[in-house]
Design a protein around this motif. Sequence first.
Motif, PDB file in Angstrom:
ATOM      1  N   ARG A 224       0.737  -1.216  -0.010  1.00  0.00           N
ATOM      2  CA  ARG A 224      -0.033   0.054  -0.009  1.00  0.00           C
ATOM      3  C   ARG A 224       0.823   1.383   0.169  1.00  0.00           C
ATOM      4  O   ARG A 224       1.914   1.306   0.680  1.00  0.00           O
ATOM      5  CB  ARG A 224      -0.774  -0.044   1.373  1.00  0.00           C
ATOM      6  CG  ARG A 224      -1.371  -1.456   1.521  1.00  0.00           C
ATOM      7  CD  ARG A 224      -2.349  -2.000   0.365  1.00  0.00           C
ATOM      8  NE  ARG A 224      -3.543  -0.905   0.051  1.00  0.00           N
ATOM      9  CZ  ARG A 224      -4.445  -1.198  -0.742  1.00  0.00           C
ATOM     10  NH1 ARG A 224      -4.229  -2.510  -1.613  1.00  0.00           N
ATOM     11  NH2 ARG A 224      -5.437  -0.380  -0.727  1.00  0.00           N
ATOM     12  N   PRO A 225       0.558   2.389  -0.755  1.00  0.00           N
ATOM     13  CA  PRO A 225       1.124   3.589  -0.981  1.00  0.00           C
ATOM     14  C   PRO A 225       0.874   4.332   0.483  1.00  0.00           C
ATOM     15  O   PRO A 225      -0.112   4.292   0.782  1.00  0.00           O
ATOM     16  CB  PRO A 225       0.675   4.313  -1.864  1.00  0.00           C
ATOM     17  CG  PRO A 225      -0.740   3.601  -2.191  1.00  0.00           C
ATOM     18  CD  PRO A 225      -0.667   2.208  -1.787  1.00  0.00           C
ATOM     19  N   ASN A 226       1.944   5.033   1.050  1.00  0.00           N
ATOM     20  CA  ASN A 226       1.911   5.627   2.199  1.00  0.00           C
ATOM     21  C   ASN A 226       3.009   6.973   2.051  1.00  0.00           C
ATOM     22  O   ASN A 226       4.021   6.724   1.479  1.00  0.00           O
ATOM     23  CB  ASN A 226       1.819   4.880   3.570  1.00  0.00           C
ATOM     24  CG  ASN A 226       1.059   5.261   4.692  1.00  0.00           C
ATOM     25  OD1 ASN A 226       1.564   6.429   5.103  1.00  0.00           O
ATOM     26  ND2 ASN A 226       0.004   4.860   4.906  1.00  0.00           N
ATOM     27  N   TRP A 227       2.485   7.896   3.031  1.00  0.00           N
ATOM     28  CA  TRP A 227       3.709   8.888   3.190  1.00  0.00           C
ATOM     29  C   TRP A 227       4.951   8.343   3.623  1.00  0.00           C
ATOM     30  O   TRP A 227       5.038   7.483   4.406  1.00  0.00           O
ATOM     31  CB  TRP A 227       2.960  10.087   4.007  1.00  0.00           C
ATOM     32  CG  TRP A 227       1.842  10.592   3.832  1.00  0.00           C
ATOM     33  CD1 TRP A 227       0.527  10.364   4.348  1.00  0.00           C
ATOM     34  CD2 TRP A 227       1.338  11.498   2.840  1.00  0.00           C
ATOM     35  NE1 TRP A 227      -0.483  11.093   3.984  1.00  0.00           N
ATOM     36  CE2 TRP A 227      -0.031  11.597   2.858  1.00  0.00           C
ATOM     37  CE3 TRP A 227       2.012  12.314   1.905  1.00  0.00           C
ATOM     38  CZ2 TRP A 227      -0.800  12.551   2.183  1.00  0.00           C
ATOM     39  CZ3 TRP A 227       1.277  12.932   1.122  1.00  0.00           C
ATOM     40  CH2 TRP A 227      -0.062  13.206   1.278  1.00  0.00           C
ATOM     41  N   GLY A 228       5.884   9.109   3.250  1.00  0.00           N
ATOM     42  CA  GLY A 228       7.257   8.830   3.870  1.00  0.00           C
ATOM     43  C   GLY A 228       7.775   7.146   3.211  1.00  0.00           C
ATOM     44  O   GLY A 228       7.494   6.978   1.999  1.00  0.00           O
ATOM     45  N   HIS A 229       8.168   6.568   3.873  1.00  0.00           N
ATOM     46  CA  HIS A 229       8.586   5.030   3.704  1.00  0.00           C
ATOM     47  C   HIS A 229       9.322   5.053   2.218  1.00  0.00           C
ATOM     48  O   HIS A 229       9.124   3.943   1.604  1.00  0.00           O
ATOM     49  CB  HIS A 229       7.445   4.139   3.378  1.00  0.00           C
ATOM     50  CG  HIS A 229       6.450   4.303   4.506  1.00  0.00           C
ATOM     51  ND1 HIS A 229       5.452   5.191   4.923  1.00  0.00           N
ATOM     52  CD2 HIS A 229       6.539   3.297   5.738  1.00  0.00           C
ATOM     53  CE1 HIS A 229       4.990   4.917   6.149  1.00  0.00           C
ATOM     54  NE2 HIS A 229       5.394   3.697   6.657  1.00  0.00           N
ATOM     55  N   ASP A 230      10.514   5.841   2.016  1.00  0.00           N
ATOM     56  CA  ASP A 230      11.404   5.946   0.960  1.00  0.00           C
ATOM     57  C   ASP A 230      12.535   5.162   1.161  1.00  0.00           C
ATOM     58  O   ASP A 230      13.364   5.178  -0.049  1.00  0.00           O
ATOM     59  CB  ASP A 230      11.439   7.237   0.574  1.00  0.00           C
ATOM     60  CG  ASP A 230      11.625   8.310   1.562  1.00  0.00           C
ATOM     61  OD1 ASP A 230      11.999   7.949   2.680  1.00  0.00           O
ATOM     62  OD2 ASP A 230      11.375   9.583   1.361  1.00  0.00           O
ATOM     63  N   TYR A 231      12.939   5.123   2.540  1.00  0.00           N
ATOM     64  CA  TYR A 231      14.281   4.215   2.574  1.00  0.00           C
ATOM     65  C   TYR A 231      14.040   2.976   3.365  1.00  0.00           C
ATOM     66  O   TYR A 231      14.801   2.418   3.889  1.00  0.00           O
ATOM     67  CB  TYR A 231      15.192   5.031   3.527  1.00  0.00           C
ATOM     68  CG  TYR A 231      14.709   5.811   4.824  1.00  0.00           C
ATOM     69  CD1 TYR A 231      14.910   4.685   5.934  1.00  0.00           C
ATOM     70  CD2 TYR A 231      14.026   6.705   4.952  1.00  0.00           C
ATOM     71  CE1 TYR A 231      14.436   5.185   7.044  1.00  0.00           C
ATOM     72  CE2 TYR A 231      13.398   7.158   5.894  1.00  0.00           C
ATOM     73  CZ  TYR A 231      13.894   6.335   7.270  1.00  0.00           C
ATOM     74  OH  TYR A 231      13.287   6.665   8.529  1.00  0.00           O
ATOM     75  N   HIS A 232      12.604   2.724   3.826  1.00  0.00           N
ATOM     76  CA  HIS A 232      12.296   1.553   4.514  1.00  0.00           C
ATOM     77  C   HIS A 232      10.801   1.129   4.138  1.00  0.00           C
ATOM     78  O   HIS A 232      10.107   1.950   3.646  1.00  0.00           O
ATOM     79  CB  HIS A 232      12.331   1.719   6.024  1.00  0.00           C
ATOM     80  CG  HIS A 232      11.410   2.736   6.619  1.00  0.00           C
ATOM     81  ND1 HIS A 232      11.023   4.172   6.345  1.00  0.00           N
ATOM     82  CD2 HIS A 232      10.217   2.228   7.402  1.00  0.00           C
ATOM     83  CE1 HIS A 232      10.140   4.467   6.898  1.00  0.00           C
ATOM     84  NE2 HIS A 232       9.336   3.404   7.647  1.00  0.00           N
ATOM     85  N   MET A 233      10.588  -0.052   4.620  1.00  0.00           N
ATOM     86  CA  MET A 233       9.060  -0.648   4.385  1.00  0.00           C
ATOM     87  C   MET A 233       8.506  -0.780   5.730  1.00  0.00           C
ATOM     88  O   MET A 233       9.229  -1.177   6.651  1.00  0.00           O
ATOM     89  CB  MET A 233       8.990  -1.834   3.458  1.00  0.00           C
ATOM     90  CG  MET A 233       9.723  -3.116   3.673  1.00  0.00           C
ATOM     91  SD  MET A 233       9.307  -4.372   2.764  1.00  0.00           S
ATOM     92  CE  MET A 233      10.251  -5.622   3.379  1.00  0.00           C
TER      93      MET A 233
END
Length: 302
Positions: A224-233
Amino acid sequence: MRLSLAAAAFLMLVAGSASAQDVTPPGFRLPPIAGGPMTPAKELFGRVAHPSEGPERSIGFYSNGCISGAATLPLTGPTWQVMRPSRNRFYGRTKLIDFIERFSRRVTTNTSWAGILIGDMSQPRGGPMLRGHASHQIGLDVDVWLRQMPPQVIPMPQRETIMSTMVVSEDRRGVNRYWTPDTMQVVKDAATDPQVERVLVNPAIKKAICQQARGDRSWLEKVRPNWGHDYHMHVRLGCPAGERSCRPQRDVVPGEGCGSVLDYWFTDAVLHPQPGPSPRKPPPPFTVAKMPGECAAVLSAP
């Protein structure tokens, strides 16, 4: 009490929003707090050093709850290492510990990675955190860095300062060269685990997965897409079966979640939000009284 410049800077981060991989100043300790009816719950739960005694239970919801009898993830395992250990956020349900062990072994089988780097799980008794997360409160959430674990054990001091790998491009519309087939396989290995309910990633990562996934794509439903989470899931497990004290999240929306349903995330208003006309009035403190009733007992338990 007089604080060092480093500690003062840290307290400024605590007061506002902060990245989930911010570095804690060496030797920093939160000052004691007396507590009272209007003391923010995060100030109290953030100072508890150990899990409570008693049976293991998740109480409440992912973003408003606590954990009784939490299990502890070892800081170093054969296929995982915990990052930012000074935060003391490596606790969770036994089913979460089991998932990390199982998932990390699978990653070493399916990719060239030697293992995974673990970010935040939950605090010893769950509850709201001083910074970094709204969820992670009931022992069923874990952040997995999108940077592979090295084959050697990382010394503890370096675990406090090493940064994860940004895999989202500068314009926030796609992924960069650090996004590899192995990175996608790691996300897939998490999403195809039967215990996993959701995997939250940056919308640009979701778009890349939609474009690149081949064969069976049923696992995309959980990503699911969400804010942030660009270096971790952010990996989330569902409530344990039959545990009425744990409030489940709604089921994921059926379907791959690709195509035009992602357009919203790449609008200019979302990518480049403008400040409001005037500062918002700060909300009243979120106190223990606003949490599930049993959390007060968990907080004060031996």
